[in-house]
Design a protein around this motif. Structure first.
Motif, mmCIF file in Angstrom:
data_model
loop_
_atom_site.group_PDB
_atom_site.id
_atom_site.type_symbol
_atom_site.label_atom_id
_atom_site.label_comp_id
_atom_site.label_asym_id
_atom_site.label_seq_id
_atom_site.Cartn_x
_atom_site.Cartn_y
_atom_site.Cartn_z
ATOM 1 N N UNK A 184 0.943 -0.988 -0.097
ATOM 2 C CA UNK A 184 -0.076 -0.142 0.029
ATOM 3 C C UNK A 184 0.803 1.178 -0.069
ATOM 4 N N UNK A 185 2.004 1.261 0.741
ATOM 5 C CA UNK A 185 2.770 2.546 0.840
ATOM 6 C C UNK A 185 3.546 2.537 -0.502
ATOM 7 N N UNK A 186 3.950 1.541 -1.368
ATOM 8 C CA UNK A 186 4.607 1.452 -2.447
ATOM 9 C C UNK A 186 3.542 2.000 -3.626
ATOM 10 N N UNK A 187 2.427 1.529 -3.424
ATOM 11 C CA UNK A 187 1.321 1.761 -4.516
ATOM 12 C C UNK A 187 0.840 3.394 -4.520
ATOM 13 N N UNK A 188 1.321 3.882 -3.115
ATOM 14 C CA UNK A 188 0.493 5.266 -3.011
ATOM 15 C C UNK A 188 1.780 6.379 -2.856
ATOM 16 N N UNK A 189 2.890 5.881 -3.253
ATOM 17 C CA UNK A 189 3.938 6.772 -3.244
ATOM 18 C C UNK A 189 4.065 7.645 -4.518
ATOM 19 N N UNK A 190 3.781 9.045 -4.295
ATOM 20 C CA UNK A 190 3.856 9.877 -5.536
ATOM 21 C C UNK A 190 5.189 9.887 -6.458
ATOM 22 N N UNK A 191 5.963 9.459 -5.946
ATOM 23 C CA UNK A 191 7.192 9.741 -6.549
ATOM 24 C C UNK A 191 7.148 8.346 -7.762
ATOM 25 N N UNK A 192 6.373 7.621 -7.510
ATOM 26 C CA UNK A 192 6.336 6.434 -8.495
ATOM 27 C C UNK A 192 5.628 6.505 -9.807
ATOM 28 N N UNK A 193 4.670 7.551 -9.637
ATOM 29 C CA UNK A 193 3.607 7.924 -10.834
ATOM 30 C C UNK A 193 4.361 8.151 -11.946
ATOM 31 N N UNK A 194 5.313 8.883 -11.907
ATOM 32 C CA UNK A 194 6.100 9.432 -13.183
ATOM 33 C C UNK A 194 6.799 8.115 -13.801
ATOM 34 N N UNK A 195 7.355 7.569 -12.860
ATOM 35 C CA UNK A 195 8.314 6.632 -13.383
ATOM 36 C C UNK A 195 7.389 5.444 -14.197
ATOM 37 N N UNK A 196 6.202 5.219 -13.421
ATOM 38 C CA UNK A 196 5.353 4.332 -14.026
ATOM 39 C C UNK A 196 4.776 4.793 -15.578
ATOM 40 N N UNK A 197 4.591 5.848 -15.406
ATOM 41 C CA UNK A 197 3.918 6.583 -17.025
ATOM 42 C C UNK A 197 5.385 6.532 -17.774
ATOM 43 N N UNK A 198 6.530 6.573 -17.500
ATOM 44 C CA UNK A 198 7.608 6.542 -18.552
ATOM 45 C C UNK A 198 7.712 5.229 -19.162
ATOM 46 N N UNK A 199 7.450 4.129 -18.054
ATOM 47 C CA UNK A 199 7.535 2.751 -18.602
ATOM 48 C C UNK A 199 6.165 2.647 -19.585
ATOM 49 N N UNK A 200 5.003 3.156 -19.236
ATOM 50 C CA UNK A 200 3.815 3.112 -20.471
ATOM 51 C C UNK A 200 4.202 3.552 -21.440
ATOM 52 N N UNK A 201 4.882 4.619 -21.781
ATOM 53 C CA UNK A 201 5.172 5.562 -22.782
ATOM 54 C C UNK A 201 5.900 4.613 -23.898
ATOM 55 N N UNK A 202 6.978 3.941 -22.828
ATOM 56 C CA UNK A 202 7.885 2.980 -23.727
ATOM 57 C C UNK A 202 7.029 1.953 -24.345
ATOM 58 N N UNK A 203 6.161 1.158 -23.612
ATOM 59 C CA UNK A 203 5.497 0.289 -24.114
ATOM 60 C C UNK A 203 4.547 0.703 -25.276
ATOM 61 N N UNK A 204 3.969 1.883 -25.210
ATOM 62 C CA UNK A 204 3.131 2.397 -26.346
ATOM 63 C C UNK A 204 3.706 2.639 -27.564
ATOM 64 N N UNK A 205 5.075 2.979 -27.321
ATOM 65 C CA UNK A 205 5.777 3.310 -28.662
ATOM 66 C C UNK A 205 5.961 1.915 -29.360
ATOM 67 N N UNK A 206 5.980 0.818 -28.558
ATOM 68 C CA UNK A 206 6.276 -0.609 -29.232
ATOM 69 C C UNK A 206 4.926 -1.463 -29.605
ATOM 70 N N UNK A 207 3.918 -0.826 -29.114
ATOM 71 C CA UNK A 207 2.568 -1.482 -29.415
ATOM 72 C C UNK A 207 2.295 -1.821 -30.925
ATOM 73 N N UNK A 208 1.668 -3.100 -30.846
ATOM 74 C CA UNK A 208 1.208 -3.365 -32.416
ATOM 75 C C UNK A 208 -0.169 -2.818 -32.605
ATOM 76 N N UNK A 209 -0.957 -2.739 -31.711
ATOM 77 C CA UNK A 209 -2.235 -2.128 -31.837
ATOM 78 C C UNK A 209 -2.523 -1.531 -30.414
#
Length: 280
Positions: A80-105
């Motif tokens: 719960x502490x890890x999931x609610x840590x605001x410093x993680x949100x940008x990091x997770x979004x950067x990972x999403x952007x990497x995956x978005x660029x690789x997506x086939x659909x």
């Protein structure tokens, strides 16, 4: 006053501390990742991703780990502490952007705003400003968001399907000129071969994604991941079970939505109703 000495020597960063405790508990138990997966009934690779910090897993998985290790509530509290840590949100979004660029659909559902890759500059600027961005930070965010539109251009652009709640098309901008540009841009995008637009009428009633914007990405390795977002946070979901549940909800919403042809007519009607620039 001297700095407080670290008693355990373990990380004080919530996500890393969660990872360290999982590794330590498994080491003490003497389980391999495969044994852990067989015992608890989840794919062992999920636990590998959790221990490497690539995903936090779900609370159900963490509760099962607490029970297995005899640590009632310990891992769940750290999760719960890890999931609610605001410093993680940008990091997770950067990972999403990497995956978005690789997506086939890509498949999207929007309950509140247009998807970033279909936004005009004026729309992006107003939406981001409402979220608190300003000055140079606002300019950088607008530039980054507009840059995402390139993903849908060119011969190799991936298929993109979006279902937009009627509320998205009713929430006009303060500037009527910019609002017309946004609607025109949406109509133009919907006419391209790789973009499919559905409009979900208000009359469709409640559904499983009533408060959630979501994007599904089909990746080159065959996996599908989901990114959910509300006004306060976003979350990248990679576990198979939660992704499949979201996909079933998405399919049900698509069944309620207008066809692509009817959806484009709906947008054109919105354009006809939109106020024009005052004549000079």
């Amino acid at each position: 006053m001297p700095p407080r000495r670290a008693v355990t020597g373990r990380s004080q960063e919530p996500r890393q501390r969660f990872v360290e405790e999982m590794r330590l508990l498994r080491s003490r138990k003497g389980d391999t990742l495969r044994q852990l997966g067989e015992t608890l009934g989840w794919d062992w690779s999920l636990f590998g991703k959790m221990e490497s910090g690539h995903t936090l897993g779900s609370p159900e998985v963490v509760q099962a780990l607490d029970q297995h290790y005899g640590t009632p509530g310990l891992l769940l509290t750290l999760w719960e502490l890890a999931a609610g840590d605001p410093t993680q949100f940008k990091e997770r979004y950067r990972r999403y952007m990497t995956l978005e660029a690789e997506a086939l659909s890509l498949w999207h559902f929007g309950v509140s705003v247009f998807p970033g890759m279909l936004q005009t500059e004026g729309y992006a600027r107003e939406v981001l400003a409402v979220g608190g961005a300003k000055g140079e930070d606002l300019a950088r965010q607008v530039e980054a968001r507009i840059g995402r539109r390139e993903l849908l251009r060119g011969d190799e652009a991936p298929p993109f399907r979006t279902i937009l709640s009627e509320a998205v098309l009713r929430a006009s901008l303060q500037d009527p000129t910019e609002w017309r540009r946004q609607l025109e841009h949406l109509a133009d995008a919907a006419a391209t071969p790789n973009v499919t637009l559905h409009v979900l009428p208000d009359a469709s009633g409640p559904h499983g994604l009533v408060s959630t914007d979501v994007m599904f990405l089909r990746l080159p390795d065959g996996r599908t991941v989901a990114y959910t977002e509300n006004a306060h946070r976003g979350e990248l979901i990679e576990e198979t079970g939660p992704v499949e549940r979201l996909q079933r909800a998405y399919d049900a919403v698509r069944d309620l939505a207008l066809s692509p042809a009817e959806s484009r007519k709906f947008v054109m009607r919105m354009l006809e109703e939109a106020p024009c620039e005052p004549s000079t």
